[in-house]
Each structure stands twice: as structure tokens, then as C-alpha cells.
Design an enzyme around this catalytic site. Structure first.
Site, short mmCIF file in Angstrom:
data_model
loop_
_atom_site.label_atom_id
_atom_site.label_comp_id
_atom_site.label_asym_id
_atom_site.label_seq_id
_atom_site.Cartn_x
_atom_site.Cartn_y
_atom_site.Cartn_z
N ASP A 24 -9.70 36.20 -4.09
CA ASP A 24 -8.54 35.61 -4.51
C ASP A 24 -7.39 35.91 -3.98
OD1 ASP A 24 -6.44 34.58 -6.19
OD2 ASP A 24 -7.19 35.59 -7.84
N ASN A 57 -12.39 26.71 11.05
CA ASN A 57 -11.60 25.91 12.03
C ASN A 57 -10.84 26.70 13.00
OD1 ASN A 57 -10.79 23.42 12.92
ND2 ASN A 57 -8.47 23.82 12.31
N GLN A 102 -9.38 19.24 8.56
CA GLN A 102 -8.39 18.47 9.02
C GLN A 102 -8.68 16.97 9.39
OE1 GLN A 102 -5.43 19.38 8.58
NE2 GLN A 102 -5.28 21.63 8.62
N CYS A 162 1.60 22.75 5.68
CA CYS A 162 1.75 21.49 5.43
C CYS A 162 2.84 21.41 4.42
CB CYS A 162 0.55 21.14 4.72
SG CYS A 162 -0.34 21.79 3.13
N PHE A 185 -7.16 31.85 4.06
CA PHE A 185 -7.33 30.43 3.78
C PHE A 185 -8.31 30.04 4.96
CE2 PHE A 185 -3.24 31.91 2.27
CZ PHE A 185 -3.33 31.82 0.73
N CYS A 242 -7.39 -1.36 7.81
CA CYS A 242 -6.48 -0.07 7.57
C CYS A 242 -6.37 0.36 8.75
CB CYS A 242 -7.41 1.12 6.85
SG CYS A 242 -6.36 2.58 6.41
N CYS A 300 0.99 -1.11 -0.19
CA CYS A 300 0.01 -0.04 0.04
C CYS A 300 0.88 1.43 0.07
CB CYS A 300 -0.97 0.08 1.21
SG CYS A 300 -1.85 1.58 1.35
N ASP A 354 -3.24 29.71 6.92
CA ASP A 354 -3.02 28.26 6.65
C ASP A 354 -3.33 27.75 5.24
OD1 ASP A 354 -3.33 25.50 7.20
OD2 ASP A 354 -5.32 25.40 7.97
#
Length: 467
Positions: free
Chosen positions: A377, A334, A300, A424, A329, A192, A102, A398
């Protein structure tokens, strides 16, 4: 949060197949023994062989391994470790039976504490490499349970012919699962490790259900979203399912209490329960908030780390009752809504109109009147927009993996006292850090978060303060 899917843990990261990328040559021959010197920024082992750099999957620093080549390029080769001749103390037995094929969890062979330590070092290395910077304080990593953490995933569905054997029938078999390592083929999984047990335990039954469907070959993939209140399945099919198949799916989800969506075009349609409410939810108890989301919304996927991350972001930004805060963003709120519990006013900005609508729903549901959501934008200069003219005391962003270079250039003129950057991708965070340093900020704190255990993805958070 941005209108983007999180970096998938089921994306190809390591394995034993040629990747097919531009500039790739036929793999070199032989199975040499090599010494692994260190990790690359993709958390692959780096070795040298015959004067050429070698990137080795399934290898840890300090190990001697026997390798098999998987790809050759002009300046480097790629390989997989087939035999571990001198194992590292950080190596552990593979906890998942599908780990070798996997393409999801590329670091299962590594102790969890070593995984997060390696990711922290990658963050610090990238900051030094691209920004010539180090945080004044390295924050303790955020960690939680490493199993059953992933609340969203997408499984491929495919019928494949087995290898031809003379005199034997070659009836196609169903494969349900995630991509193999460095391949577009699927790994057929029956459990999994990183999905919640409530879903993982149903994988064999899900496999049997698709096999029983008259038009099972028309199903291309299945998305699962596990909220704190319910689980939802989105079944993507290439043409409408017959009534018999539709009933089979209803018979499967109803005893489990799961929601069912069928999707034959761009719009999934909820068929069970018949209440019309296309929402799941997750909670942020520290802030007394419940956030609702559509099963296909970006959220998330690690709820436990998300709670810690929101706490840390608010703690670092330190919004005060008289301050105006900008959340870029922002997704469905959140960070925006917790900020609104502390600040005088919060403006959340997102590129996707659907998510700003979801943010407004969540603000209304949680009875917060000091927050507004705007669609814009963010690659363009937004400083003259009506919602930006009042200025901001503090800013949180974020962004997606591409980072926020245009944004940090545009927001610098606000002169915000603090900026919290949730990332990230440590490479784009480091690039944007260099820009913020040039514009009068200093990097005071940074740390990593174990949002995707067992994978190579590095999630981090950084605090910048005005000098």
C-alpha cells in the site's frame, strides 16, 4: 505502471447535454456570440458573457463563435459552439464521422500540432500555479501517429427504443459504441479513427453478430485489447450465452485469429484458442524485452508513445551499473524491466498483487534476475519494509491521476539523486512538485507526451534532481 485503468478517451468531455453534476441549474437561454480568450486546463474555450465566465466546448482561442448553453452554475456557465464565425488557423475539418456526438475525441476540430502545444502550455501553467515552479528545460513533446493508436477500449452494448411516432412500430434497435458527449447514452459507431484499422474495420460485422445472437440483449459491453501478437475480445454478458450464440462468436473470431473471452461474472474465461494461455504481448525492442499481459490488465494503450516514453524515462533517470533503483506503481514491469537492463538491482512496487505476479512472470520470461516485485500500500510509509532498507540511488514513479503526495513525502528521506515522475494529471504533478521542492529537489526537466491524441488528457514526464 499503476493498477488502474488509463484515463479513458471515451469519457465525457464536451457536447450539447447537461452534465447533471451537483449544483447545476437549468441552462441559460439564448444563442449569443462570444470571443474565446484562452483555454481552460480541461482544454475548453474560455469566454466572458454578461459578467460571467463561460466554458465553451468545440471552441479555440481567438475565435468568435455562436454558442448554445448546456449548463448553468452560480459562478460559471457551460456551452457548446454551434457556429464558428471567425475560425482559428488551428481549426481543422473533423476527420471522424462520429466526432460531433461521440464523447471520445474532444479535440478533433484542432490541428494535432496545436493540440500538443496547448497541452504543453497547460502543464507549464499548472506547475506555475500550484508549485510556483518552471522546469529548467522544457523537453520536446513525444509524438507519433495520431490514428489507430489505441490498443485497448471498451464498447457499450445497448438496445434502445427509437422516438415514438404515431402509427409506427417502436422496435428497439441495437447501439454499439462509446458514450455520447456529456451523456450516459451511447453513440452507435461503425468505424473508429483511433482504434487499429484491423479492429475498426470489423465494427459493422460485430454489430451484425450481436443482432443475430438469441441473447444479444444480455451482452452489456465488449472489451478489446490489441497486442502485437493478437487481438482479444472480452464479451461481458449478464447470463450464460446459449450454445448457438457461443458458436456465433467462435465463427466470428476464428477466421480473424482473434482470442475470445466470455465473462458472465467477475472472471473472464478464455474459450478460443483452447491453449489456456491468457496473454497478449507488446515489445520494447530497444531493451530486447517482450512483456506479456492479460487483456484486462492495465497497460499503456499507445504502444508507439510508450516506447518513446520508456526511452526518455531511462535516459532521464540514467541508472548506472552499480546503482539500486526503485520503481513505484510499477504495474507489470513497463519501466522496471528496462531499468533492470541498466542498474545493479531494481525493486518494483505495486498495489495490486495480480500485477506483481505478472511482473515476476515477465522478469522470468526475459531472464532478468536482478529485479524483484513487491505488493504494498503506497499510501503508507514503506521505508521500513525489508525491500526498502537498502536504500535507493534513484527512483521512478508512475502514479494514477490522484498523484503520489504520500509517496513523495515518504521517499524524500532516501535522498535519491534523481526522481523521474510520469504523470497523467498535470494538477497532481504540480502539487507533488511543490512537495519535492520543499524537500530539497529542483525541477530540472519536464515535457508532455501525446499518449492520447485528439483528447483532452495531458500526459507528462518530469525530472527532479537533489540540490
Amino acid at each position: 505502471m499503476p493498477a488502474r485503468k488509463p484515463p479513458s478517451i471515451f469519457r465525457n468531455r464536451s457536447g450539447n447535454r447537461a452534465s447533471g453534476r451537483p449544483g447545476q441549474q437549468q441552462p441559460a437561454q439564448g444563442t449569443p456570440e462570444v470571443d474565446i480568450e484562452r483555454f481552460s486546463h480541461e482544454v475548453r474555450g474560455i469566454a466572458r458573457h454578461q459578467g460571467k465566465t463561460l466554458f465553451v466546448d468545440n471552441a479555440l482561442p481567438g475565435e468568435k463563435v455562436r454558442i448554445r448553453y448546456t449548463a448553468s452554475r452560480a459562478k460559471f456557465d457551460e456551452a457548446v459552439a454551434t457556429d464558428i464565425l471567425s475560425p482559428s488557423d488551428d481549426r481543422q475539418p473533423l476527420p471522424c464521422p462520429h466526432a460531433e456526438t461521440c464523447g471520445g475525441c474532444a479535440l478533433q476540430h484542432m490541428q494535432p500540432t496545436a493540440q500538443i502545444a496547448a497541452k504543453q502550455q497547460i502543464l507549464l501553467d499548472q506547475l506555475q500555479r500550484f508549485a510556483s515552479a518552471s522546469p529548467e528545460q522544457v523537453l520536446p513533446p513525444l509524438t507519433a501517429d495520431i490514428a489507430g493508436y489505441r490498443r485497448k477500449a471498451r464498447l457499450g452494448v445497448r438496445y434502445v427504443k427509437p422516438p415514438h411516432k404515431k402509427g409506427a412500430a417502436s422496435k428497439p434497435r441495437l447501439v454499439l459504441g462509446f458514450r455520447e458527449k456529456r451523456s450516459n447514452n451511447l453513440t452507435d459507431i461503425r468505424e473508429c479513427l483511433v482504434m487499429p484499422a484491423s479492429f475498426s474495420s470489423q465494427l459493422p460485422q460485430l454489430h451484425q453478430l450481436i443482432e443475430r445472437c438469441h441473447e444479444g440483449r444480455q451482452i452489456s459491453h465488449i472489451e478489446v485489447a490489441v497486442g502485437e501478437d493478437a487481438t482479444a475480445l472480452v464479451v461481458r454478458h449478464l447470463k450464460p450465452l446459449p450454445d448457438e450464440d457461443r458458436q456465433r462468436w467462435l465463427d466470428f473470431v476464428q477466421p480473424l485469429g482473434w482470442h475470445l473471452y466470455l465473462q458472465a461474472d467477475d472472471t473472464p474465461r478464455k474459450v478460443w484458442p483452447e491453449d489456456g494461455d491468457e496473454r497478449l504481448n507488446y515489445k520494447l525492442p530497444e531493451f530486447d524485452l517482450t512483456l506479456h499481459f492479460h487483456p484486462q490488465d492495465f497497460v499503456q494503450v499507445n504502444f508507439a508513445i510508450n516506447r518513446q516514453m520508456v526511452h526518455r524515462a531511462i535516459e532521464l533517470l540514467d541508472p548506472q551499473p552499480g546503482e539500486r533503483v526503485l520503481d513505484l506503481f510499477c504495474g507489470l514491469g513497463n519501466f522496471t524491466l528496462p531499468l533492470a537492463k541498466r542498474a545493479a538491482e531494481v525493486v518494483g512496487v505495486e498495489g495490486a498483487l495480480a500485477l506483481t505476479r505478472r511482473g515476476r512472470e515477465n522478469a522470468e520470461h526475459n531472464r532478468l534476475g536482478n529485479v524483484q516485485f513487491q505488493a504494498a500500500d503506497l499510501t503508507e510509509d514503506f521505508s521500513t519494509s525489508p525491500w526498502a532498507r537498502g536504500g535507493f540511488d534513484k527512483i521512478l514513479l508512475d502514479p494514477p491521476r490522484t498523484g503520489a503526495l504520500e509517496v513523495v513525502r515518504n521517499i524524500a528521506h532516501f535522498g535519491a539523486k534523481r526522481i523521474v515522475y510520469v504523470s497523467c494529471n498535470p494538477a497532481t504533478l504540480a502539487r507533488d512538485t511543490a512537495e519535492l521542492l520543499q524537500r530539497g529537489y529542483r525541477l530540472t526537466k519536464a515535457g508532455v507526451m501525446d499518449m492520447f491524441p485528439h483528447t483532452t488528457h495531458v500526459e507528462s514526464i518530469a525530472l527532479f534532481e537533489r540540490t
